[in-house]
Design an enzyme around this catalytic site. Structure first.
Site, PDB file in Angstrom:
ATOM      1  N   SER A  13     -10.879  -0.781   3.392  1.00 50.95           N
ATOM      2  CA  SER A  13     -10.105  -0.919   4.637  1.00 50.95           C
ATOM      3  C   SER A  13      -9.675   0.458   5.118  1.00 50.95           C
ATOM      4  O   SER A  13      -9.062   1.206   4.359  1.00 50.95           O
ATOM      5  CB  SER A  13      -8.849  -1.745   4.402  1.00 50.95           C
ATOM      6  N   ARG A  39       0.845  -1.217   0.000  1.00 56.10           N
ATOM      7  CA  ARG A  39       0.000   0.000   0.000  1.00 56.10           C
ATOM      8  C   ARG A  39       0.873   1.258   0.000  1.00 56.10           C
ATOM      9  O   ARG A  39       0.584   2.242   0.668  1.00 56.10           O
ATOM     10  CB  ARG A  39      -0.924   0.034   1.233  1.00 56.10           C
ATOM     11  N   GLU A  98      -5.241   3.948   5.839  1.00 54.14           N
ATOM     12  CA  GLU A  98      -4.937   3.665   4.434  1.00 54.14           C
ATOM     13  C   GLU A  98      -5.426   4.797   3.515  1.00 54.14           C
ATOM     14  O   GLU A  98      -4.696   5.217   2.625  1.00 54.14           O
ATOM     15  CB  GLU A  98      -5.601   2.331   4.050  1.00 54.14           C
TER      16      GLU A  98
HETATM   17  C1  FAD Z   1     -15.510  -0.795  -1.024  1.00 62.92           C
HETATM   18  C2  FAD Z   1     -14.051  -0.492  -1.257  1.00 62.92           C
HETATM   19  C3  FAD Z   1     -13.155  -1.537  -1.394  1.00 62.92           C
HETATM   20  C4  FAD Z   1     -11.804  -1.279  -1.601  1.00 62.92           C
HETATM   21  N1  FAD Z   1     -10.948  -2.325  -1.752  1.00 62.92           N
HETATM   22  C5  FAD Z   1      -9.633  -2.113  -1.964  1.00 62.92           C
HETATM   23  C6  FAD Z   1      -8.726  -3.207  -2.122  1.00 62.92           C
HETATM   24  O1  FAD Z   1      -9.112  -4.365  -2.087  1.00 62.92           O
HETATM   25  N2  FAD Z   1      -7.423  -2.934  -2.314  1.00 62.92           N
HETATM   26  C7  FAD Z   1      -6.954  -1.659  -2.382  1.00 62.92           C
HETATM   27  O2  FAD Z   1      -5.737  -1.496  -2.575  1.00 62.92           O
HETATM   28  N3  FAD Z   1      -7.780  -0.600  -2.244  1.00 62.92           N
HETATM   29  C8  FAD Z   1      -9.100  -0.787  -2.042  1.00 62.92           C
HETATM   30  N4  FAD Z   1      -9.953   0.279  -1.895  1.00 62.92           N
HETATM   31  C9  FAD Z   1      -9.404   1.654  -1.924  1.00 62.92           C
HETATM   32  C10 FAD Z   1      -9.538   2.355  -3.310  1.00 62.92           C
HETATM   33  O3  FAD Z   1     -10.559   1.795  -4.077  1.00 62.92           O
HETATM   34  C11 FAD Z   1      -8.241   2.320  -4.108  1.00 62.92           C
HETATM   35  O4  FAD Z   1      -7.188   2.872  -3.378  1.00 62.92           O
HETATM   36  C12 FAD Z   1      -8.370   3.074  -5.443  1.00 62.92           C
HETATM   37  O5  FAD Z   1      -7.205   2.896  -6.202  1.00 62.92           O
HETATM   38  C13 FAD Z   1      -8.645   4.560  -5.263  1.00 62.92           C
HETATM   39  O6  FAD Z   1      -9.007   5.092  -6.524  1.00 62.92           O
HETATM   40  P1  FAD Z   1      -9.756   6.483  -6.643  1.00 62.92           P
HETATM   41  O7  FAD Z   1      -9.805   6.841  -8.098  1.00 62.92           O
HETATM   42  O8  FAD Z   1     -11.050   6.431  -5.953  1.00 62.92           O
HETATM   43  O9  FAD Z   1      -8.738   7.428  -5.901  1.00 62.92           O
HETATM   44  P2  FAD Z   1      -9.089   8.650  -4.925  1.00 62.92           P
HETATM   45  O10 FAD Z   1      -9.753   8.121  -3.712  1.00 62.92           O
HETATM   46  O11 FAD Z   1      -9.794   9.719  -5.670  1.00 62.92           O
HETATM   47  O12 FAD Z   1      -7.625   9.151  -4.533  1.00 62.92           O
HETATM   48  C14 FAD Z   1      -6.822   8.389  -3.677  1.00 62.92           C
HETATM   49  C15 FAD Z   1      -5.422   9.025  -3.614  1.00 62.92           C
HETATM   50  O13 FAD Z   1      -4.789   8.902  -4.886  1.00 62.92           O
HETATM   51  C16 FAD Z   1      -4.485  10.196  -5.421  1.00 62.92           C
HETATM   52  N5  FAD Z   1      -4.762  10.116  -6.855  1.00 62.92           N
HETATM   53  C17 FAD Z   1      -5.884   9.616  -7.448  1.00 62.92           C
HETATM   54  N6  FAD Z   1      -5.740   9.668  -8.786  1.00 62.92           N
HETATM   55  C18 FAD Z   1      -4.516  10.214  -9.030  1.00 62.92           C
HETATM   56  C19 FAD Z   1      -3.789  10.546 -10.206  1.00 62.92           C
HETATM   57  N7  FAD Z   1      -4.290  10.344 -11.444  1.00 62.92           N
HETATM   58  N8  FAD Z   1      -2.554  11.123 -10.071  1.00 62.92           N
HETATM   59  C20 FAD Z   1      -2.022  11.366  -8.852  1.00 62.92           C
HETATM   60  N9  FAD Z   1      -2.661  11.073  -7.684  1.00 62.92           N
HETATM   61  C21 FAD Z   1      -3.899  10.504  -7.791  1.00 62.92           C
HETATM   62  C22 FAD Z   1      -5.384  11.173  -4.685  1.00 62.92           C
HETATM   63  O14 FAD Z   1      -4.833  12.486  -4.653  1.00 62.92           O
HETATM   64  C23 FAD Z   1      -5.444  10.525  -3.309  1.00 62.92           C
HETATM   65  O15 FAD Z   1      -4.261  10.840  -2.592  1.00 62.92           O
HETATM   66  C24 FAD Z   1     -11.337   0.057  -1.672  1.00 62.92           C
HETATM   67  C25 FAD Z   1     -12.251   1.115  -1.531  1.00 62.92           C
HETATM   68  C26 FAD Z   1     -13.593   0.843  -1.334  1.00 62.92           C
HETATM   69  C27 FAD Z   1     -14.566   1.982  -1.202  1.00 62.92           C
END
Ligand code: FAD
Length: 349
Positions: free
Chosen positions: A242, A169, A339
């Site tokens: 998480s 992570r 996380e």
């Molecule tokens: C129900 C649920 C289940 C999940 N399961 C998992 C899992 O199994 N494993 C796991 O690893 N994660 C999991 N996650 C967490 C999440 O889905 C991931 O971390 C995902 O990659 C976040 O994507 P996002 O587009 O929503 O990012 P955001 O939430 O919008 O951003 C997260 C971070 O990334 C940065 N960011 C986003 N896009 C960019 C970009 N293009 N350039 C630079 N920085 C950027 C943001 O500034 C922020 O710091 C889960 C979340 C939920 C709600």
């Protein structure tokens, strides 16, 4: 020609974060063409506004009712095969592509590797930030390169895997937030080979599905079934998956904990001297599973997930997270680290 980006002011974020926290952003820039990022960042109106990329908002907690900067949301979402020769295909994916749609696209094109990561919410551009992982696989294993706009250098860059410093992570992007805007990722996906079944529940799920063979498509289906059963659906109860990382401790600390508490789960890691504990187990043992304070709660379904059962604010969810972490620290002497990205506040206990 359509503009490469558009700006909006005083934007509600309720529908833009899976915690469903009712915050607002001073500015939101929606980017349709990533080559326009330098022009966007040079906009006079944005000069005093700290930028932050927001993907699908599935790994952020807005712990403030107002984000005083400019959120940058990338909407470019094309996927193309760059090199198809040999046993692997090199695939170029724009940052705005939805992650789970990419998993399906890979399966439809006979490419494997991403099936264990099915149904993770969010955009492809966010996948390298915390090196998303699930069911025994991390995306870093398939990441050939990450394309970024480096705000510090004022230039576009292409980081090969070694420069991404992927860990559990973790990555160089997570350690230097807001320095680089990920515009696209390159994945090197195998066309054949064994699927990853190291996570015990996967084999059991395939058996429960009628003894299906572990093809990539069947593994993805099994992963989706397990996830739908185990994790609260953000559409029903706002959450970010998480909330805490599994703590990584030395083998000596793990052994000492096992001598004091019965049944402490300890998982090996790649390094010999360290191992991973289960944050969910620690939280559950500390008595938090199903705890509710107003609309901020610890999921009764999964102790690692904090949920917004209605109108919880970001500060209320953060306060609950701190209480949970403080009690785990007091009982087990183990520090929990969040996380998701916490916006507008520090996590410190
Ligand atoms: C129900 C649920 C289940 C999940 N399961 C998992 C899992 O199994 N494993 C796991 O690893 N994660 C999991 N996650 C967490 C999440 O889905 C991931 O971390 C995902 O990659 C976040 O994507 P996002 O587009 O929503 O990012 P955001 O939430 O919008 O951003 C997260 C971070 O990334 C940065 N960011 C986003 N896009 C960019 C970009 N293009 N350039 C630079 N920085 C950027 C943001 O500034 C922020 O710091 C889960 C979340 C939920 C709600």
């Amino acid at each position: 020609m359509a503009s490469a980006y558009s700006l909006a002011w005083d934007v509600p974020l309720l529908g833009r974060n899976t915690f469903h926290v009712d915050a607002r952003a001073h500015c939101l820039a929606t980017v349709h063409d990533a080559t326009a990022l330098p022009s966007l960042l040079a906009e006079p109106a944005l000069q005093n506004l700290p930028p932050m990329v927001l993907g699908a908002g599935s790994n952020v907690l807005f712990a403030t009712d107002r984000f005083a900067g400019c959120l940058i949301h990338l909407q470019c979402d094309s996927i193309r095969i760059v090199d198809d020769a040999g046993a692997h295909a090199l695939v170029h994916v724009d940052a705005g592509c939805e992650w789970d749609a990419l998993v399906d696209w890979a399966l439809d094109h006979g490419l494997q590797g991403l099936e264990n990561l099915a149904l993770i919410p969010g955009q492809a551009g966010a996948a390298p930030i915390q090196n998303i992982g699930a069911y025994g696989v991390e995306v870093g294993k398939f990441m050939a390169a990450v394309h970024v706009y480096d705000r510090q250098a004022g230039a576009f860059d292409r980081l090969t895997t070694e420069r991404c410093a992927f860990g559990y992570r973790d990555s160089v992007f997570k350690r230097e937030p807001d320095r680089r805007i990920v515009t696209a990722i390159e994945l090197l996906l195998p066309k054949a080979g064994a699927t990853h079944l190291s996570y015990a529940g996967l084999g059991e799920e395939l058996a429960a599905m009628g003894g299906l063979s572990p093809t990539p498509r069947n593994v993805a289906a099994a992963v989706r079934r397990i996830r739908r059963r185990k994790l609260p659906d953000p559409a029903v109860a706002g959450n970010a998956g998480s909330f805490f990382k599994n703590p990584v401790v030395t083998r000596a600390v793990a052994t000492e904990l096992q001598s004091r508490f019965e049944g402490v789960p300890v998982y090996p890691t790649s390094g010999d001297a360290v191992c991973k504990l289960s944050a969910a187990w620690l939280i559950e043992q500390a008595g938090w599973r199903g705890f509710r304070d107003g609309d901020a709660a610890v999921s009764a379904q999964h102790a690692l997930v904090l949920v917004n059962l209605g109108q919880a604010t970001g500060p209320q969810l953060l306060a609950l997270a701190r209480r949970v972490a403080a009690s785990v620290q007091e009982r087990f002497g183990v520090a929990l680290e969040p996380e998701p990205r916490i916006v507008g506040a520090k996590f410190q206990l």
